[in-house]
Design a protein around this motif. Sequence first.
Motif, PDB file in Angstrom:
ATOM      1  N   ARG A 187     -46.096 -30.352  -1.851  1.00  0.00           N
ATOM      2  CA  ARG A 187     -45.498 -29.170  -2.354  1.00  0.00           C
ATOM      3  C   ARG A 187     -46.626 -27.956  -2.518  1.00  0.00           C
ATOM      4  N   THR A 188     -47.956 -28.181  -2.546  1.00  0.00           N
ATOM      5  CA  THR A 188     -48.913 -27.296  -2.610  1.00  0.00           C
ATOM      6  C   THR A 188     -49.014 -26.526  -1.358  1.00  0.00           C
ATOM      7  N   GLN A 190     -46.634 -26.304   0.778  1.00  0.00           N
ATOM      8  CA  GLN A 190     -45.037 -25.306   0.736  1.00  0.00           C
ATOM      9  C   GLN A 190     -45.474 -24.180   0.029  1.00  0.00           C
ATOM     10  N   ASN A 191     -46.407 -24.133  -1.004  1.00  0.00           N
ATOM     11  CA  ASN A 191     -46.438 -22.868  -1.787  1.00  0.00           C
ATOM     12  C   ASN A 191     -47.118 -21.764  -1.215  1.00  0.00           C
ATOM     13  N   LYS A 194     -51.284 -20.580  -1.726  1.00  0.00           N
ATOM     14  CA  LYS A 194     -51.889 -21.772  -2.582  1.00  0.00           C
ATOM     15  C   LYS A 194     -52.497 -22.802  -1.837  1.00  0.00           C
TER      16      LYS A 194
END
Length: 510
Positions: A187-188, A190-191, A194
């Motif tokens: 998820r990180t 994909q952010n 970040k």
Amino acid sequence: MARIAGGSKGCQACRKRKKRCDERRPSCGQCLSRNSSCPGYSREMKFINVSGPDKGHSSKARSESRSSAQASSDSSDGGPRSDQVVAPHVHSTGLSSGALALQRSAVAYYCGSYFHNNIVQTGLDVFGKSSYIEWMAFTPDLDVDEPSLKSALLALGAARMGHISQDPRLSRLSSESYSRSLRQLYRTIQNGTKGLQDETLATMMFLAVYEIVEGSSSRGLGWASHTHGALSLVHSQGLNTRWSRARHKLFDGLRLSAMIHSLGTRKPTYLATPEWTSLPWNGWEKEPKQHLLDLMMEIPALLHMIDAAYKTTDCSQKFRRLPGVCKAYLNLSRRLEDWHEAYKSDYPTKLHWERPSKFYASHTMPQENIPSISIYFPDLESGHIHLLYWTSHVLLFSNLGMLYMNCLANAPEGSQPPIPPFPCDVEEMHAMAVNIAKSAEYFLQPQTVALGACVISFPVSIAFGYFEHYNLPECDWFRQIFKYTKMFGIDVGGFLDAVASETNLDLVVS
């Protein structure tokens, strides 16, 4: 109800690291020795709800949490031993949901800090300063509450404690935390921006360490994926990024794993280009190991040349390519030797010595198969440098030897193929492989076996592969090393087998 966190009067950093503080003002000696800013002596107030009918059980939970923290402090001060550290257990009988959550939180906090406080810090206490450990020791300066990094550290700490205490619940906690870290990391990334944070790189590197020391269900593929991900992340950041102290330490620590991964792909790496061997060190002084790694970064390109000659089906073309391979090998080999001579001259106190092997005396094996002498070093850094130097030569020797054997096997029967003399001193190369075996005992001391297993895994894979290919008796010595590390729950042999079977990485031409 309010309480003061901890009973020590030391500064916040020493209390967090479970180290004794000399309480000097304005900065304590521990912080000064680590070149870090002392956070001071103010105390943190924490509020715990103990109201309701289960107040007594909440008090019990806090008491057990404090006992766990005290156990951690005692272990850190005296140097942890695998047979002395006891993991905290979660008891559910009679506890309210709030008290149970508190106790589980205490276990998670203790396990999360265990790897740093009792594995990394102990390695620094025993071995001294080392670039291999230093990036791990620098972790508290990152945001350790970043979800993926926090879960990765919890996975490592819980796994080690699970092995020590033989508690399957901690092993399950480790596995769950590893999976959670992977999801959070995805998820990180994909952010967007970040995903380029230092904590993201640190998470990938700790997950790669997890695969070596603990191992997921696909540990070989996992290590390769984490290392490749870290390589790609650094490349995407580029050289124009701000090289903070944290990023520099992480990059420095990554280079070895990245080099090993590049050796396995047998293709040139961007880390070998002049820009990547110079610009990240603007404003930083290169240590001897960094100069050695610069040279080792050139090995994948040479392996690519060896593969091209090896796979050529046209014999005449194979023989034409061989002199060019030998010339490139001699050039790199001589520069490695020049570096080694300069290192011995500049650091005469960093050389190694021999002593009777403790491991030899405590393991039953035919004596001719085990070196009765072990090699010891003044510190981990110099020991690791010697290991990498010997491994570089044995790796090149093994690959070049395979190419020569292939050329001879494909030469027309009865002909005298135009093959140049073999450019390696076979006896010298064999002695270096034996030195790798003799060095294992130094790195696999009981209190540092987890870090030692990470240090020796690459050199051992090269030396063991050489001995195994030629069916030499030293193979039995490495098999004993693998049995020894498994006593601590660290399956080095299993990791090496997994990398070979689960990935397309090859360290020796086949």
